[in-house]
Each structure stands twice: as structure tokens, then as C-alpha cells.
Write a protein that holds these residues in place. Structure first.
Motif, short mmCIF file in Angstrom:
data_model
loop_
_atom_site.label_atom_id
_atom_site.label_comp_id
_atom_site.label_asym_id
_atom_site.label_seq_id
_atom_site.Cartn_x
_atom_site.Cartn_y
_atom_site.Cartn_z
N ILE A 1 -3.37 27.23 15.31
CA ILE A 1 -3.57 27.20 13.86
C ILE A 1 -5.01 26.78 13.59
N ASP A 2 -5.68 27.49 12.68
CA ASP A 2 -7.09 27.22 12.41
C ASP A 2 -7.35 27.39 10.91
N THR A 3 -8.35 26.67 10.41
CA THR A 3 -8.74 26.79 9.00
C THR A 3 -10.25 26.94 8.90
N PRO B 1 -3.74 20.64 -8.04
CA PRO B 1 -2.82 19.77 -8.79
C PRO B 1 -1.87 18.96 -7.91
N ARG B 2 -1.74 19.32 -6.65
CA ARG B 2 -0.77 18.66 -5.77
C ARG B 2 -1.40 17.66 -4.81
N LEU B 3 -2.72 17.57 -4.80
CA LEU B 3 -3.39 16.69 -3.85
C LEU B 3 -3.17 15.22 -4.21
N VAL B 4 -3.16 14.37 -3.18
CA VAL B 4 -3.06 12.93 -3.36
C VAL B 4 -4.16 12.26 -2.54
N ASP B 5 -4.41 11.00 -2.83
CA ASP B 5 -5.46 10.15 -2.27
C ASP B 5 -6.61 10.89 -1.60
N GLN B 6 -6.60 11.15 -0.29
CA GLN B 6 -7.79 11.63 0.41
C GLN B 6 -7.83 13.14 0.64
N GLY B 7 -7.14 13.90 -0.18
CA GLY B 7 -7.26 15.36 -0.14
C GLY B 7 -6.74 16.00 1.13
N GLY B 8 -5.63 15.49 1.68
CA GLY B 8 -5.09 16.03 2.92
C GLY B 8 -4.05 17.11 2.68
N ILE B 9 -4.05 18.12 3.56
CA ILE B 9 -3.05 19.19 3.54
C ILE B 9 -2.52 19.35 4.97
N LYS B 10 -1.21 19.41 5.11
CA LYS B 10 -0.59 19.60 6.42
C LYS B 10 0.01 21.00 6.49
N PHE B 11 -0.42 21.79 7.47
CA PHE B 11 0.17 23.10 7.73
C PHE B 11 1.19 22.96 8.86
N PHE B 12 2.35 23.56 8.66
CA PHE B 12 3.40 23.51 9.68
C PHE B 12 3.82 24.93 10.02
N LEU B 13 3.89 25.21 11.32
CA LEU B 13 4.21 26.56 11.81
C LEU B 13 5.46 26.53 12.66
N HIS C 1 -1.02 21.41 11.77
CA HIS C 1 -2.48 21.29 11.69
C HIS C 1 -2.81 20.50 10.43
N ASP C 2 -3.44 19.34 10.62
CA ASP C 2 -3.83 18.51 9.48
C ASP C 2 -5.24 18.88 9.04
N PHE C 3 -5.39 19.11 7.74
CA PHE C 3 -6.63 19.63 7.18
C PHE C 3 -7.05 18.74 6.02
N ARG C 4 -8.30 18.33 6.02
CA ARG C 4 -8.78 17.45 4.96
C ARG C 4 -9.93 18.12 4.21
#
Length: 347
Positions: free
Chosen positions: A138-140, A213-225, A240-243
Motif C-alpha cells: 500500500i502506498d500514498t 470534515p472527518r479529520l481529528v487532532d493530527q490529521g491521520g488517516i488509516k488505510f486498511f486492505l 498503512h498509516d498516513f499523516r
């Protein structure tokens, strides 16, 4: 109460996330015990070992009372870089070697297995009978700031001499800084045909209006495959954790204040451009600096429209000589963790 050889540096966690023997505390735990997987020595060695050298194991949990099925073991995702601030400067000092043997070495693997056998699930490591001849990555996009659209990709490689048909589900969830997921906001299914010894790639596009609109505190997004290979029944699970990045505050000292004397009033101009398509409300600039005094520690800024620049002037009266660091942060209801700093030379 420790045997010989386990003295020296001990680890503490000053912000424990759970109780230990009924109290919010963590440590002291011998670094030598942590490094070698000797988690049966106190205190909280198991917990700290899991923080720095755990394997991440994915399980398939059935709906009935059947045993869990181990899907995948991810051996190198925890404790990649263990850091502390270097003495006398703001550089990063790597201390990974103090907490674990070289990643992937025989000694490191022995330490993990030793810790697991004294943990909650001994006998965790089992031989996999299902062939795993398809790899997933997984890559961003790199260096994406909040407010920008970006892409996420899954790259596949078929290491066998036969065709492979793969079905995958990729989801995105907002994530707290602790890694805890808030809720799923994006999902895609992909069906991929891989030629013998061939590669494949799929891509998804994430729009800023969807995730902001869904982000919290430090702008993290978790992708799950989740992936499944039809021919071999191979199952893959990975994350894959993405900030997202946040633009820095810009701090500028006025030209007349280039030479700063003790007690002299200094003006520091602070600017910040709102990167998102939403008005920032309940906002303000917060600042602090050892050896520097200020009329106010908070400068309110009621709202900032989309793409508009917010400004503030910080007034200081230094009371000590030498290099002094001013740190400023901008907070609002919609966006946090916006920071900037500058060093002032006081004579």
C-alpha cells in the motif's frame, strides 16, 4: 530486585494510556530486559516491549466460537525509529539500538519469540500451510498537505508461474494520534488479474472535501486492505498509516528589531494561510518562550475564511541574554497542530 546485568538505564512512560496494578504509571523497566524479550521482569516490561518491538498479527475472527485464524504476521512495522532529542541542539538522536537488536537479525527474532511465550497468547507462531505467492504493497502520495486531493495505490506482484485472480477491499478511516480509528469514510473494491510473474496496480482518489470534515487532532488517516487470491485461498490483511501535513506558521521579526536588547520591546509578525475550503472558527494564536515576556499569551482570531491569511503581532520584552526560542501555535475548532518557531539573539 533485578538480577545482575539488568541495571543501568530503565524505561519510563510519562503519559501512560492504561493502568498498571491499579495506577496510571509505567516503569521502571530494564532496557536490557526489553531488548532481549525478558518480559517477566518488572515493571511493565511487557507493555514497553510491545511499544518498541512487537509483531503486528492479523487475525480472522469467526462469528461463532471457532478459533481465530492467523492471516498474516507483519514483523517490521513496530519500533522502526526510536528517538530522543540530542543534547544541546534540536537534532534527532537515534536510540533504537538500546531497545532492540538489529531488525530481522536472529537475536531480534529470538527476543520476540521469548516475549510471546510469556505473553497472553503463547504458541502464536505457526507454520502457514497456504502458499503466499502474491505480495501486496500500500502506498500514498508524498508530502500531501491538508486541503489537497491525493491518491492511494495498491501494488501487487505475482511470484508464481500461473495466473492469479485477486479480489481486494480498500478502506480509509480517520485516525487519532494514538492509532485508534474514528470511522470509515471511503471504501473501494478491486478485482485484478495477474499474469504469471507479473505485476499489477490499482489506484484510488481521495478528495479533500471528503476527508477534511472527518479529520481529528493530527490529521491521520488509516488505510486498511483485505485481499483474497482465488486459486490458492491466500488471504492478505494490511494497513498503512498516513499523516497529512499542515502548513507552518511564518514568523518574521521586523527590520528595526534585528539587534535586540534586554527589556526592549520586540514585534514578531505571525502569518498563516487557511488551506481548507472551510472557515476556521474559535481560533487563536498561542505563544511561549523561555526568557521572553509578553503582554498576552493568547491572541484571539475569531474566524479565518477559506484560503484567507490570518495574521497576528506578538509583542515581547526579553529578560535574559543569549539565544531564545519563541514558539507559536494556531488552533481552531476545525484545524489544530499548526506551529512555528524562531530564534531571537538577545544582547
Amino acid at each position: 530486585d533485578l538480577p545482575a546485568g539488568y541495571g543501568g538505564w530503565q524505561a519510563f512512560d510519562s503519559t501512560p494510556q492504561e493502568t498498571s496494578e491499579g495506577q496510571y504509571c509505567c516503569g521502571p523497566a530494564s532496557l536490557m530486559a526489553i531488548k532481549n524479550g525478558h518480559v517477566y521482569y518488572g515493571y511493565d516490561t511487557k507493555f514497553i516491549f510491545a511499544e518498541v518491538n512487537a509483531d503486528r498479527i492479523y487475525w480472522k475472527v469467526p462469528s461463532d466460537d471457532e478459533e481465530w485464524e492467523q492471516i498474516r504476521v507483519e514483523r517490521y512495522s513496530v519500533g522502526k525509529y526510536i528517538s530522543t532529542k540530542a543534547v544541546g541542539c534540536d537534532d534527532r538522536e537515534d536510540i533504537t539500538h538500546l531497545y532492540k537488536h538489529f531488525e530481522g537479525s536472529e537475536l531480534e527474532r529470538v527476543a520476540v519469540r521469548e516475549a510471546v511465550e510469556h505473553g497472553a497468547r503463547p504458541g502464536t507462531y505457526v507454520d502457514q500451510s497456504v502458499p503466499e505467492d502474491v505480495t501486496f504493497t500500500i502506498d500514498t502520495d508524498d508530502d500531501v498537505d491538508i486541503g489537497e486531493d491525493f491518491s492511494v495505490r495498491v501494488k501487487l506482484t505475482n511470484k508464481s508461474k500461473q495466473e492469479r485472480y485477486v479480489t481486494m477491499y480498500l478502506t480509509a478511516q480517520a485516525m487519532y494520534y494514538t492509532g485508534v480509528s474514528l470511522g470509515k469514510f471511503w471504501k473501494q473494491r478491486y478485482d485484478v488479474r495477474l499474469t504469471p510473474n507479473g505485476d499489477g496496480e490499482v489506484e484510488g482518489r481521495i478528495d479533500a472535501d471528503l476527508y477534511v470534515p472527518r479529520l481529528v487532532d493530527q490529521g491521520g488517516i488509516k488505510f486498511f486492505l483485505m485481499g483474497h487470491v482465488r486459486e490458492t485461498k491466500q488471504t492478505f490483511a494490511g494497513q498503512h498509516d498516513f499523516r497529512l501535513g499542515v502548513p507552518d506558521l511564518i514568523l518574521q521579526v521586523s527590520d528595526k528589531d534585528k539587534v535586540i536588547n534586554i527589556g526592549q520591546e520586540v514585534h514578531v509578525n505571525v502569518t498563516f494561510k487557511n488551506p481548507i475550503n472551510t472557515t476556521l472558527t474559535k481560533a487563536g494564536f498561542n505563544f511561549e518562550g523561555p526568557g521572553l515576556t509578553a503582554d498576552d499569551k493568547v491572541i484571539p482570531h475569531n474566524y479565518t475564511k477559506p484560503k484567507e491569511t490570518a495574521t497576528a503581532v506578538v509583542k515581547l520584552k526579553p529578560k535574559k541574554k543569549g539565544k531564545r526560542k519563541l514558539m507559536v501555535s494556531f488552533t481552531s475548532k476545525q484545524l489544530t497542530q499548526v506551529c512555528g518557531e524562531c530564534v531571537l539573539e538577545i544582547v
